[in-house]
Enzyme design. Structure first.
Site, PDB file in Angstrom:
ATOM      1  CB  SER A 100      -0.873   0.015   1.251  1.00  0.00           C
ATOM      2  OG  SER A 100      -1.493   1.278   1.395  1.00  0.00           O
TER       3      SER A 100
ATOM      4  CE1 TYR B  53      -3.996  -2.522   4.663  1.00  0.00           C
ATOM      5  CE2 TYR B  53      -3.358  -0.245   4.234  1.00  0.00           C
ATOM      6  CZ  TYR B  53      -3.737  -1.494   3.778  1.00  0.00           C
ATOM      7  OH  TYR B  53      -3.846  -1.721   2.419  1.00  0.00           O
TER       8      TYR B  53
HETATM    9  N1  NAP Z   1      -8.378  -0.334  -2.269  1.00  0.00           N
HETATM   10  C1  NAP Z   1      -7.358   0.384  -1.815  1.00  0.00           C
HETATM   11  O1  NAP Z   1      -7.453   1.618  -1.681  1.00  0.00           O
HETATM   12  C2  NAP Z   1      -6.038  -0.264  -1.499  1.00  0.00           C
HETATM   13  C3  NAP Z   1      -4.916   0.557  -1.375  1.00  0.00           C
HETATM   14  C4  NAP Z   1      -3.684  -0.012  -1.076  1.00  0.00           C
HETATM   15  C5  NAP Z   1      -3.584  -1.380  -0.930  1.00  0.00           C
HETATM   16  N2  NAP Z   1      -4.689  -2.168  -1.047  1.00  0.00           N
HETATM   17  C6  NAP Z   1      -4.494  -3.621  -0.866  1.00  0.00           C
HETATM   18  O2  NAP Z   1      -5.006  -4.279  -2.004  1.00  0.00           O
HETATM   19  C7  NAP Z   1      -5.409  -5.606  -1.634  1.00  0.00           C
HETATM   20  C8  NAP Z   1      -6.820  -5.837  -2.141  1.00  0.00           C
HETATM   21  O3  NAP Z   1      -7.657  -4.867  -1.563  1.00  0.00           O
HETATM   22  P1  NAP Z   1      -9.055  -4.444  -2.224  1.00  0.00           P
HETATM   23  O4  NAP Z   1      -9.025  -2.978  -2.390  1.00  0.00           O
HETATM   24  O5  NAP Z   1      -9.387  -5.322  -3.355  1.00  0.00           O
HETATM   25  O6  NAP Z   1     -10.001  -4.749  -0.968  1.00  0.00           O
HETATM   26  P2  NAP Z   1     -11.387  -5.508  -0.866  1.00  0.00           P
HETATM   27  O7  NAP Z   1     -12.276  -5.100  -2.000  1.00  0.00           O
HETATM   28  O8  NAP Z   1     -11.823  -5.278   0.539  1.00  0.00           O
HETATM   29  O9  NAP Z   1     -10.995  -7.044  -1.097  1.00  0.00           O
HETATM   30  C9  NAP Z   1     -10.201  -7.716  -0.186  1.00  0.00           C
HETATM   31  C10 NAP Z   1      -9.988  -9.116  -0.689  1.00  0.00           C
HETATM   32  O10 NAP Z   1      -9.152  -9.807   0.247  1.00  0.00           O
HETATM   33  C11 NAP Z   1      -9.823 -11.005   0.586  1.00  0.00           C
HETATM   34  N3  NAP Z   1      -9.471 -11.515   1.905  1.00  0.00           N
HETATM   35  C12 NAP Z   1      -9.490 -10.872   3.092  1.00  0.00           C
HETATM   36  N4  NAP Z   1      -9.133 -11.719   4.077  1.00  0.00           N
HETATM   37  C13 NAP Z   1      -8.881 -12.915   3.486  1.00  0.00           C
HETATM   38  C14 NAP Z   1      -8.473 -14.176   3.947  1.00  0.00           C
HETATM   39  N5  NAP Z   1      -8.258 -14.412   5.254  1.00  0.00           N
HETATM   40  N6  NAP Z   1      -8.287 -15.176   3.045  1.00  0.00           N
HETATM   41  C15 NAP Z   1      -8.507 -14.962   1.737  1.00  0.00           C
HETATM   42  N7  NAP Z   1      -8.925 -13.793   1.235  1.00  0.00           N
HETATM   43  C16 NAP Z   1      -9.099 -12.782   2.102  1.00  0.00           C
HETATM   44  C17 NAP Z   1     -11.296 -10.660   0.497  1.00  0.00           C
HETATM   45  O11 NAP Z   1     -12.069 -11.836   0.490  1.00  0.00           O
HETATM   46  P3  NAP Z   1     -13.581 -11.878   1.067  1.00  0.00           P
HETATM   47  O12 NAP Z   1     -14.460 -11.431  -0.063  1.00  0.00           O
HETATM   48  O13 NAP Z   1     -13.781 -13.297   1.460  1.00  0.00           O
HETATM   49  O14 NAP Z   1     -13.646 -10.936   2.244  1.00  0.00           O
HETATM   50  C18 NAP Z   1     -11.294  -9.890  -0.801  1.00  0.00           C
HETATM   51  O15 NAP Z   1     -11.254 -10.754  -1.894  1.00  0.00           O
HETATM   52  C19 NAP Z   1      -5.268  -5.690  -0.127  1.00  0.00           C
HETATM   53  O16 NAP Z   1      -4.058  -6.342   0.196  1.00  0.00           O
HETATM   54  C20 NAP Z   1      -5.218  -4.227   0.305  1.00  0.00           C
HETATM   55  O17 NAP Z   1      -4.500  -4.059   1.518  1.00  0.00           O
HETATM   56  C21 NAP Z   1      -5.921  -1.651  -1.335  1.00  0.00           C
END
Ligand code: NAP
Length: 248
Positions: free
Chosen positions: A140, A153
């Site tokens: 991130s 985080y």
């Molecule tokens: N969106 C942002 O602004 C942002 C910015 C920087 C970094 N990130 C990073 O990008 C990555 C994806 O985030 P996103 O934005 O796509 O968030 P999101 O829409 O909340 O999706 C999170 C994903 O992680 C999965 N997950 C959470 N815990 C899990 C577990 N124990 N085992 C397997 N899967 C799990 C969720 O599955 P479920 O559907 O089962 O909950 C979902 O598929 C993360 O690592 C996040 O930290 C996001």
């Protein structure tokens, strides 16, 4: 020969967009999710790509082991393969709370998913990664710039980046590249969907980026697809931020 990718958290958000982007680049996709990833598999197959779904809770070592067996059976039967070429450790959780409100349980969950998960997914699948494979860990922009109420985080993502660099050195002799992509604020369900649904939040964050908007899932997914391509063959141990230039 077509490459095979394993993407964690592939059912929604950045993981889903990444699975779709890799498939557009003619990579076969194993979409891993602790729930159901059949939707993204159907979308890939409908578009002429190849994909399969497996269950995997990255915070649960037994689930990772079970996924190994399912993946090996699946890629053997469907694609006559024994190895994976791309691993995207995308699954992650946020924890946005001021110091006084953080519980030990939330701390443990954050590190179990964001740090222990990628480490043990990589460990379990390492014997099945092809020499020359590419691993991407999703960090991130918050590991670089500071915001209040992001301490745990940010620490988890900084830890993931440390793992990345160390594993890049360790796995280099097999030609395996290990890098992080560090997204900036991106419109997904993350943080309660604030970056997608809150106009006030979008406007505030847009004003903090050089390119003047928040990211869309495809902005990150396409960068991951580029990073695992042969054009990036000489990059390993890197942290590549994909944030539209947030808080530079
Ligand atoms: N969106 C942002 O602004 C942002 C910015 C920087 C970094 N990130 C990073 O990008 C990555 C994806 O985030 P996103 O934005 O796509 O968030 P999101 O829409 O909340 O999706 C999170 C994903 O992680 C999965 N997950 C959470 N815990 C899990 C577990 N124990 N085992 C397997 N899967 C799990 C969720 O599955 P479920 O559907 O089962 O909950 C979902 O598929 C993360 O690592 C996040 O930290 C996001």
């Amino acid at each position: 020969m077509t490459r095979i990718a394993l993407v964690t958290g592939a059912n929604r958000g950045l993981g889903r967009a990444t699975a779709l982007a890799l498939a557009r680049n003619k990579i076969k996709v194993v979409a891993a999710a602790r729930g159901d990833a059949r939707d993204v598999v159907d979308e890939i197959v409908d578009a002429g790509g190849e994909a399969m779904a497996v269950g995997m809770d990255v915070a649960d070592l037994a689930s990772i082991e079970a996924a190994r067996a399912a993946v090996l059976t699946g890629i053997g039967q469907e694609w006559d393969s024994t190895t994976i070429d791309v691993l995207v450790n995308n699954a992650g959780v946020g924890l946005f709370a001021p110091l006084g409100a953080i519980t030990a349980e939330e701390f443990d969950t954050t590190f179990a998913v964001n740090v222990r998960g990628p480490l043990f997914v990589t460990q379990v699948f390492l014997p099945h990664l092809a020499d020359g494979a590419s691993i991407v860990n999703v960090s991130s922009s918050l590991s670089r710039h500071v915001s209040p109420a992001t301490s745990v985080y940010a620490a988890s993502k900084k830890a993931l980046e440390a793992l990345t660099r160390s594993l890049a050195a360790e796995l280099g002799p097999r030609g395996i590249r290990v890098n992080t992509i560090a997204p900036g604020p991106t419109a997904t369900d993350f943080n309660g969907g604030a970056m997608r649904d809150s106009e006030a939040m979008r406007e505030a964050l847009s004003g903090q980026t050089a390119l003047g908007r928040v990211g869309e899932p495809e902005d990150i997914a396409d960068a991951i697809a580029a990073l695992v391509s042969p054009e990036f063959r000489w990059a390993t141990g890197e942290r590549i931020e994909v944030s539209g230039g947030v808080l530079m």
